[in-house]
Structure formats: structure tokens, C-alpha cells
Design an enzyme around this catalytic site. Structure first.
Site, PDB file in Angstrom:
ATOM      1  N   LYS A 113      30.674  80.185  41.843  1.00 10.90           N
ATOM      2  CA  LYS A 113      31.509  81.085  42.638  1.00 10.90           C
ATOM      3  C   LYS A 113      30.948  81.302  44.042  1.00 10.90           C
ATOM      4  O   LYS A 113      31.668  81.687  44.953  1.00 10.90           O
ATOM      5  CB  LYS A 113      31.711  82.401  41.908  1.00 10.90           C
TER       6      LYS A 113
HETATM    7  C1  PLP Z   1      34.143  81.922  36.761  1.00  9.14           C
HETATM    8  C2  PLP Z   1      33.408  80.986  35.863  1.00  9.14           C
HETATM    9  C3  PLP Z   1      34.082  80.014  35.087  1.00  9.14           C
HETATM   10  C4  PLP Z   1      35.601  79.901  35.067  1.00  9.14           C
HETATM   11  O1  PLP Z   1      36.127  79.474  36.285  1.00  9.14           O
HETATM   12  P1  PLP Z   1      37.690  79.576  36.600  1.00  9.14           P
HETATM   13  O2  PLP Z   1      37.821  79.116  38.006  1.00  9.14           O
HETATM   14  O3  PLP Z   1      38.074  81.002  36.400  1.00  9.14           O
HETATM   15  O4  PLP Z   1      38.385  78.678  35.640  1.00  9.14           O
HETATM   16  C5  PLP Z   1      33.320  79.155  34.317  1.00  9.14           C
HETATM   17  N1  PLP Z   1      31.969  79.236  34.283  1.00  9.14           N
HETATM   18  C6  PLP Z   1      31.286  80.147  35.000  1.00  9.14           C
HETATM   19  C7  PLP Z   1      29.806  80.203  34.897  1.00  9.14           C
HETATM   20  C8  PLP Z   1      31.980  81.053  35.822  1.00  9.14           C
HETATM   21  O5  PLP Z   1      31.291  81.968  36.529  1.00  9.14           O
END
Ligand code: PLP
Length: 467
Positions: A113
Site C-alpha cells: 500500500k
Molecule cells: C490491502 C492488502 C491486500 C489486498 O489488496 P486489495 O487491493 O484490497 O485487493 C492484500 N495483502 C496485503 C498485505 C494488503 O495489505
């Protein structure tokens, strides 16, 4: 200049700048680019030798053209990716013949993220500075999003950020990643309640912003914000180019919650990158797997798992894919989403539309035992410890891969140090914190504990925004 349109066809067209500051469209839809920028194989080939930040500039610029000057974008991206703890930014780790993990956890908060939120924070501040405006970011988190949003906006002069988390219910590493960040504009609110209560307070506040007395508006940084998706497209190009793309096609397996990260892969394909297969890897919260495999859309109650960042009941960004499958017909989509959101009956998609999705997408759901076993399996085979979310991606890849001659790349969405429960269950010692975080457990924390009461929370925000 790129224009953005709503998936439900009944909201004004916006510029990038407006989309950045807008969450949901007023018709309840999500914004998507009106025209998708396309690169020829020769153009993609010419990007092969670019370092990450320069490649990011090539991919992102068409989406922001007319709103962000090219030199300013370059400065922002150099700053963002210069702040990553690995020189390659998104390095590949090989785990088997033709099988790789794309490490997306070298940013400040150790999860993918950061790619989106580091950039989003800076773009937001850039746009607000020019508009002479200030905004308030409000969000609820059970972990990854909150810390990434705080790290991404800590240097913003025009943003105050309030992140709610359920008091005592996030892991210590995750809490400290939020509460130890220094900045006058950062407020961590620990709610005496659960995540859903925190989330409900955020939703209610977006619905009625009068507590801010009209002087500021709320901005959402959750994964429906287009600017997040845009940044995530880059690492598909980067990894492909590193393994012989665009001449060679690639396959990707993506640990999925809200469908943001995998939608970025779909965008990369639309922009011209040869991607043969995209695997939607889910945990027990498998609403998308049930839809893809059985053509039945039915919302179940949320289950808490050892992969909390994929714990979702509905997957909001899937609407962006449906929009394309339904030939970008907003009226049809509004009708379909109305039925899907009514949560009463089981909804099925038009078979021909689903078949179109299945040309590229496969899906697989992984339970907790299989998640832990995959962590053990890969560790035994390579000595490499996966985080549990990434393990779900690897397991799904191994189950539904179509062609062993095409490199399979699983997105490594987080560092295992963030998910101690899963690591312990797999029987491993707690991994060391990466070097830039070694003193995390000693850093001073700052948080305010508030009751799960909307009026109290809003009063706290109002008071701290106008001091
Ligand atoms: C947010 C997140 C996901 C999921 O991602 P999306 O874009 O919501 O599908 C998967 N793994 C981790 C570690 C995350 O922080």
C-alpha cells in the site's frame, strides 16, 4: 487531458485533480479513465532499462496530464521511490523454476500500500497547495491501510489525518507503525469498540460532514480512490520488463481483498502489457471466487482470518471490471450493482460477460491451514519466509496456473514481520524488523483513546482541525 467517468454513467466527468479529491461518484459509482492510454510493444521495450521511478513517470503521466506538470511529477516520484529501503524498489525473488515473488514490501510500512499512498499523499498536497485548500483525511483501519496513509501524508502541509483503529485489536507492530509517526497533522484514534464500529463512524462522517462546519472537506484514501490504482500499475510493467516482457507474456497471482491491486494488473494488460493470466487469490472471504467459479454472487458475513488485510465481505473495486465487461454501459451497471448491493438474492452475471472475464482471470480460495502449509512448503524449498497474504497468492498460483512455460509472478504484498500470528502458527521465530525499523518497539507512541461514539469522535476531529 485525461477525463474520468463514473461506472454508473450518471455523474459529471472529472479531471484527475477532481477525482483525487472525490471518493465515490455522486451516482454511487467509481471513477475510471475515459480512455485508457496504450503503449505499443516497441514503446514498452524502450522502457526496459529505466529505473523504477522513471518507469513510474512514463506509466503515470498520461493519467495526470494537464493536472500535474511533468517535472513536478518526476520530483514527487523520485522522492517517493528514493524513500524505499531497497534500491530496486520492487525486486523479484525466485522461488522455483519460472516462479517468482514480486517483493512489494520495501516501503516505509512494509506492505504494497506504500506504493500508492506515498504517491497519493504528495499528489494531494501538490494539488491543494495550488488550490489554497486544506482537507481532512478520515479513515478506519484494521492494519495496513492506516499506517500507509499516515506515512504517506505525514509531510503534507494541507492535510490533517485522523485514523481510527479498534483499541487493543491491531497487532503491536501495526499499531506502532501508526502511533510512532511524528507529525502535527497526525491523529491516531483508538476506538473502544471493534473495526466495524470504527468503519461505520467514518461512513457516517462522510455522509454528513456538517461537523466540520463547512470549512474543510473529508477526503477518502481507501482503495476506491483512482490515484491508488494508478500507482500500482507500474510494478506489473517493471516485473514483466525484468523477466523478458513484452516479448514474453507473464502470469500474475494476486492476493486479493478489495480487488484494487489486481485491477491494476488488468489495467496494465489493457495498456498493452502481455499478461496471459491473472489469478484472484482469496482467503475464506471468497465472494469473488464463488462468483468466478460458480457464477453466483452472494455476500456472506465477514470472517476474521490470519490474513486480515484480505478480510472483506464485498469487494468494491470489482465494479470497475464489471463496467468493462458490460461494455461500459453505465445504466446497465447501475441496475446490476443495485441488485448486487441489495444482498437479498443470489445474483448471476450474464454468462457471456463472465466468459469474457474468464479469458484472463482465474480464481482460487485458500483456507488457513493451507496458508500456513504454503509458508512451510516454500520455506522448506527455498529458505524464504512468505507473509501469509503472499502465501495465499503462491498457493493459488500453484493450483490454477495454466502454462508452466510462462513466468508466474505472485505479488508479495507484505513483509512477514507484520503478521506474527501466522508466522507463529507456521512454527517460525518472529522475523527481525528490517533495518530502517529496528527501533520501532522503543519509539514513543501517540494516540487518543475515545469511546465508540460518533459525536465524541467528530468533536475531537473538529477541535483538532481548527486549532
Ligand atoms: C490491502 C492488502 C491486500 C489486498 O489488496 P486489495 O487491493 O484490497 O485487493 C492484500 N495483502 C496485503 C498485505 C494488503 O495489505
Amino acid at each position: 487531458m485525461m477525463k474520468y467517468i463514473s461506472t454508473r454513467g450518471n455523474a459529471p466527468e472529472l479531471t484527475f485533480e477532481e477525482v483525487l479529491l472525490t471518493g465515490l461518484a455522486e451516482d454511487g459509482g467509481l471513477y475510471v479513465p475515459k480512455d485508457v492510454p496504450k503503449f505499443s510493444p516497441a514503446e514498452i521495450e524502450s522502457m526496459r532499462d529505466l529505473p523504477y521511478a522513471e518507469l513510474a513517470h512514463k506509466i503515470i503521466y498520461p493519467f495526470v496530464e494537464g493536472c500535474v506538470e511533468t517535472a513536478d511529477l518526476k520530483k514527487i516520484l523520485d522522492e517517493v521511490y528514493g524513500g524505499f529501503a531497497h534500491k530496486a524498489v520492487a525486486p523479484l525473488q525466485q522461488i522455483d523454476h519460472n516462479e517468482y515473488v514480486l517483493e512489494l514490501f520495501h516501503g516505509p510500512t512494509l506492505a504494497f500500500k506504500d506504493f500508492a499512498l506515498q504517491t497519493l499523499g504528495r499528489l494531494l498536497d501538490y494539488v491543494l497547495e495550488r488550490r489554497h485548500e486544506k482537507v481532512v483525511i478520515m479513515g478506519a483501519t484494521s492494519g495496513d491501510t492506516g499506517s500507509a496513509a499516515i506515512e504517506g501524508t505525514k509531510a503534507c502541509r494541507n492535510v490533517d489525518i485522523f485514523i481510527l483503529h479498534p483499541h487493543g485489536k491491531v497487532s503491536e507492530v501495526q499499531r506502532r507503525q501508526m502511533t510512532t509517526v511524528k507529525g502535527d497533522n497526525i491523529y491516531n484514534i483508538a476506538i473502544e469498540g471493534n473495526f466495524d464500529q470504527a468503519q461505520d463512524m467514518v461512513k457516517a462522517s462522510f455522509g454528513d460532514q456538517s461537523f466540520l462546519k463547512g470549512e474543510r472537506k473529508l477526503v477518502a484514501v481507501n482503495s476506491i480512490n483512482w490515484a491508488r490504482i494508478m500507482s500500482q500499475i507500474v510494478y506489473y510493467f517493471y516485473s514483466s520488463l525484468n523477466l523478458g516482457g513484452p516479448v514474453r507474456p507473464m502470469a500474475y497471482s494476486v492476493p486479493t481483498g478489495n480487488f484494487g491491486d489486481i485491477f491494476a494488473g488488468y489495467m496494465a494488460k489493457k495498456m498493452g502489457l502481455p499478461i496471459e493470466q491473472l489469478i484472484i487469490a482469496t482467503n475464506k472471504n471468497d465472494v469473488l471466487h464463488r462468483l468466478m467459479s460458480k457464477n453466483k454472487y452472494e455476500v456472506h458475513a465477514l470472517e476474521h482470518t490470519i490474513t486480515p488485510s484480505m478480510d472483506i465481505a464485498v469487494s468494491s473495486n470489482f465494479e470497475r471490471l464489471l463496467f468493462d465487461l458490460y461494455d461500459r454501459d453505465g445504466a446497465q451497471l447501475a441496475e446490476l450493482m443495485g441488485r448486487m448491493n441489495a444482498k437479498k438474492d443470489v445474483v448471476s452475471l450474464d454468462e457471456a460477460k463472465l466468459a469474457k472475464a474468464r479469458e484472463t482471470f482465474d480464481s482460487y480460495a485458500v483456507g488457513e491451514d493451507a496458508t500456513v502449509q504454503t509458508m512451510q512448503e516454500v520455506y522448506d524449498e527455498t529458505g524464504y519466509l512468505l507473509d501469509p497474504h503472499t502465501a495465499i497468492g503462491v498457493k493459488a498460483a500453484r493450483e490454477v496456473r495454466r502454462n508452466k512455460n510462462i513466468p508466474m509472478i505472485t505479488l508479495g504484498t507484505a513483509h512477514p514481520v507484520k503478521f506474527e500470528e501466522a508466522v507463529e502458527r507456521a512454527g517460525y521465530a518472529h522475523p527481525d524488523l528490517p533495518h530502517h525499523l529496528t527501533d520501532l518497539m522503543e519509539r514513543e507512541e501517540r494516540l487518543d483513546v475515545l469511546p465508540a461514539d460518533l459525536a465524541d469522535v467528530q468533536a475531537f476531529i473538529a477541535k483538532n482541525t481548527f486549532k
